[in-house]
Structures are given as structure tokens and as C-alpha cells.
Design an enzyme around this catalytic site. Sequence first.
Site, PDB file in Angstrom:
ATOM      1  N   SER A 190       0.859  -1.187   0.000  1.00 17.34           N
ATOM      2  CA  SER A 190       0.000   0.000   0.000  1.00 17.34           C
ATOM      3  C   SER A 190       0.890   1.230   0.000  1.00 17.34           C
ATOM      4  O   SER A 190       2.027   1.180   0.491  1.00 17.34           O
ATOM      5  CB  SER A 190      -0.866   0.018   1.265  1.00 17.34           C
ATOM      6  OG  SER A 190      -1.498   1.279   1.409  1.00 17.34           O
ATOM      7  N   TYR A 239      -1.916  -0.750  10.294  1.00 20.23           N
ATOM      8  CA  TYR A 239      -1.976  -1.021   8.845  1.00 20.23           C
ATOM      9  C   TYR A 239      -0.711  -0.491   8.162  1.00 20.23           C
ATOM     10  O   TYR A 239      -0.082  -1.195   7.376  1.00 20.23           O
ATOM     11  CB  TYR A 239      -3.230  -0.374   8.269  1.00 20.23           C
ATOM     12  CG  TYR A 239      -3.441  -0.617   6.791  1.00 20.23           C
ATOM     13  CD1 TYR A 239      -3.974  -1.815   6.336  1.00 20.23           C
ATOM     14  CD2 TYR A 239      -3.104   0.350   5.848  1.00 20.23           C
ATOM     15  CE1 TYR A 239      -4.178  -2.047   4.971  1.00 20.23           C
ATOM     16  CE2 TYR A 239      -3.298   0.137   4.486  1.00 20.23           C
ATOM     17  CZ  TYR A 239      -3.844  -1.059   4.063  1.00 20.23           C
ATOM     18  OH  TYR A 239      -4.041  -1.277   2.712  1.00 20.23           O
TER      19      TYR A 239
END
Length: 243
Positions: A137, A153
Site C-alpha cells: 500500500s 496497517y
Amino acid sequence: MKNLFDLRGERILITGAGGAIGGATARVCAALGAELFIADLKAPTELAGELKARAAALDNTKRKDVNALVEDIGPIDALIDTSGYYVKGDWLDGGDEWEQLFERTMAINVKGPINLVRAVLPAMMKRGSGRIVLTSSMAARNAGSTLAVEPAYAASKGGLSALVRYFARQAAASGVVVNGVAPGPILTPLLVSANQPFTVDQYPMKRLGQPDEIGWPAAFLASRGASFTTGAVLDVNGGMCFS
Ligand SMILES: NC(=O)c1ccc[n+]([C@@H]2O[C@H](COP(=O)([O-])OP(=O)(O)OC[C@H]3O[C@@H](n4cnc5c(N)ncnc54)[C@H](O)[C@@H]3O)[C@@H](O)[C@H]2O)c1
């Protein structure tokens, strides 16, 4: 000249295929002719019917189940892991709840891909060919740009990007390549679950990405066209790399 992006004859396992990006990636690979095996927590049977693929239920945190599935499928040319977990918590005051959130995020986003790579890489290295694509990501590098991303995350995707390079080094001499894609904001349930107010005006292209806009680059990295590309984490973020 042979078209190396052509996936006909390639056996590809896509995990997280019940999700938005995973499903779109499966459709792209099917359009390119791949023989597909698709897995998610709940077997994506409907998609499997549509794509003439084989579906399986798989929790990537369960190493034995991962090994059993890979053994059952037999030799594969490529693995594309698109599974992922995002839940936002209160890391400063969240107490035990946040501890659990952190453990779960790491288990799915870091240990899960490790389980998958441990299951597929040795056979690929023995055969001297194979491609592995993991889904990181942009949060790995810039903590999610304009959205204040959950730190568990961001840490998990940072870890995953580091692992792409680690696996790539381990595998390079054998001819197996390992790469990642690092999506920016893509219109999927995972992004919506981040539950943050934003307008597309803040993005360079004035829009979010669509799941298949990750699927096409992932399919390239899973193809024989990526034979000299390894250890790369490809930014696919509509120009957000510096925000
Ligand atoms: N949507 C975005 O904006 C965005 C941005 C950057 C990175 N990503 C990454 O892209 C990937 C796909 O995300 P998405 O947006 O399609 O989300 P999604 O929620 O639609 O898909 C994620 C899939 O992973 C599966 N999954 C969760 N836990 C699992 C487990 N233990 N074992 C196996 N599968 C499991 C889910 O069931 C789901 O189908 C994820 O790795 C995500 O972190 C998404």
C-alpha cells in the site's frame, strides 16, 4: 515476437480473490488466458463459475491450511496475494482492543503472505521459474497520504514492502521474481471501511482508482514479461506518490 503478457498456459493462484482488487485481478488474468485458482476466507464460488476457475476457502493465517491448498493445487507459475485487513482503532488510548487489532492486522497482512510464500517459493525455486506478487500500500511509505491511516496497517504494509525485497533477494539466483504493488486510494469496501471524510478533489487525478487499475499491473508482474523485474514495489496511485 512472443507476447510475454499473454497468460495462456499459466497456472495462477490468487488469494483474497473474494475482495474488490482480488476479484478484478482474477478477471484481468482470466481475460489474459490464465488457468486460475482463487481463494478467500469464503470460497469465491460465484466468481469461479464466471471465470471457469477453481475456488477454495483459505485463511492465510493458518499455515497448515495454506500448505494443504498449495499441495492440492500442484505446481503454479504465479501467486498473486491480494488479501488484506484494515480496521481503524485508537492506538493511543485503545487498550486491549487495539492490541488485538494490531495482532490481527500483522497476522493477516504480514504473516499471511509469509505463509503463502513459504508454501509456493521452494517448488518455484526448484523449477527455476515463477512469479510472486504481493499487495502492499502507499501507506507503507507515506502513512496513507491525505487519509490518516491506522498505524497498525501502515506498519504491516511497511513490513510487507520490506519482505518483497527480502524474498526477491532470496529467490533471484533461481530465476523466481518477487514483486509488490502499492495501491493508492482504490474504490473498494476496504477504503470505505476506513470511514474517513474525503473528496476526490484532493487527489491529483480528481478520482479514486478502480480495482482493475491494480489488476492490470499485478497481471504484468505475474507474467513472463516481468522476468527481470524483482524486488520492486510498483506505485499505482494516480500520482499521489509525493503527497
Ligand atoms: N482499497 C484501497 O484503497 C487499497 C489501498 C492500498 C492497498 N490496498 C490493499 O489491496 C488489497 C485488497 O484490498 P481491497 O481494497 O480489495 O479490500 P477487500 O476488503 O475488498 O479485499 C480484501 C480481501 O482479503 C480477504 N481476507 C481478509 N483476511 C483474510 C485472511 N485471513 N485470509 C485470506 N483472505 C483474507 C477478505 O475476505 C477480502 O476478500 C489489500 O491487501 C489492501 O490492503 C487497498
